[in-house]
Design an enzyme around this catalytic site. Structure first.
Site, PDB file in Angstrom:
ATOM      1  N   HIS A  45      70.067  18.087  11.287  1.00  0.00           N
ATOM      2  CA  HIS A  45      68.743  17.463  11.242  1.00  0.00           C
ATOM      3  C   HIS A  45      68.839  15.940  11.296  1.00  0.00           C
ATOM      4  CE1 HIS A  45      64.575  16.854  10.366  1.00  0.00           C
ATOM      5  NE2 HIS A  45      64.746  16.464   9.115  1.00  0.00           N
TER       6      HIS A  45
ATOM      7  N   HIS B  11      60.925  23.529   8.858  1.00  0.00           N
ATOM      8  CA  HIS B  11      60.682  22.613   7.739  1.00  0.00           C
ATOM      9  C   HIS B  11      59.357  22.905   7.022  1.00  0.00           C
ATOM     10  CE1 HIS B  11      64.045  19.928   8.929  1.00  0.00           C
ATOM     11  NE2 HIS B  11      63.720  20.329  10.139  1.00  0.00           N
TER      12      HIS B  11
END
EC number: 3.5.1.9
Length: 213
Positions: A63, A53
């Site tokens: 996620h 990220h």
């Protein structure tokens, strides 16, 4: 005959570096050398560690949902093609439907929203995110990918990730941490392919916009 000029490119990816802003507790970018050019070694060779990220990145459904696809298993078509950049500069704390309606006509399948005059180069917990209603509004108009020039489509203190859950509900893709500082509002070709990282919850992307001809 003179050659045609190449379409202009906008690099909308920040530099990935040790001081790149990240969520507190996330793994920063780090590089070390495992081999260096020398009389006994013909190459420089590096190794990196980082959260996927860091910098411009594509979240995988994994996620924000267990048993959802990892980034290596996500189809690539949403990350490549016609895209609209919409300016909502100063929108805070959320991008709402009202910030998007002026650019509604003929929306392509990809929408990137510019919220910042200049993208943050340090961690700013008060960044602008998407209102979940705005994600739903875009999905209802055929949008398959959304993006933003801040760290997340949800606020930093969110515990329920309402906008990410709208992504899951509508099977949308997302790009975060873009740099849209110098990109005029309008339509472009987006190229932002994630890496095929087995089992990963996200991937860095080298996101660019190309002038349409």
């Amino acid at each position: 005959m003179p050659s045609k000029p190449c379409p202009r490119l906008w690099d909308i990816s920040p530099t990935v570096a040790p001081d790149a802003p990240i969520f507190p507790g996330d793994e920063p970018y780090s590089l070390r050398w495992t081999a260096r050019l020398s009389p006994g070694c013909p190459v420089n060779l590096s190794a990196i560690t980082m959260s996927p990220h860091v910098g411009a990145h594509a979240d995988a459904p994994l996620h924000y949902a267990n048993d959802a696809p990892a980034i290596a298993d996500v189809p690539l078509d949403s990350y490549l093609g016609r895209c609209r950049v919409i300016h909502a500069i100063g929108a805070a704390p959320l991008v709402t439907v009202e910030h998007l309606q002026h650019a509604e006509e003929g929306l392509p399948p990809r929408v990137l929203v510019r919220c910042c005059e200049r993208a943050d180069t340090r961690w700013n917990p008060a960044f602008t995110a998407y209102a979940p209603e705005a994600v739903e509004w875009l999905a209802a108009r055929g949008v398959r990918l959304i993006g933003i020039d801040t760290p997340s489509v949800d606020p930093a203190d969110s515990k329920v990730l309402s906008s990410h859950q709208q992504l899951r509900r509508h099977d949308l893709r997302v790009l975060e941490n873009l740099v849209l500082d110098d990109v005029p509002e309008g339509d472009y070709e987006l190229i932002a392919l994630p890496l095929k990282l087995q089992g990963a919850c996200a991937s860095p992307v080298r996101a660019v916009l190309r002038e349409l001809k």
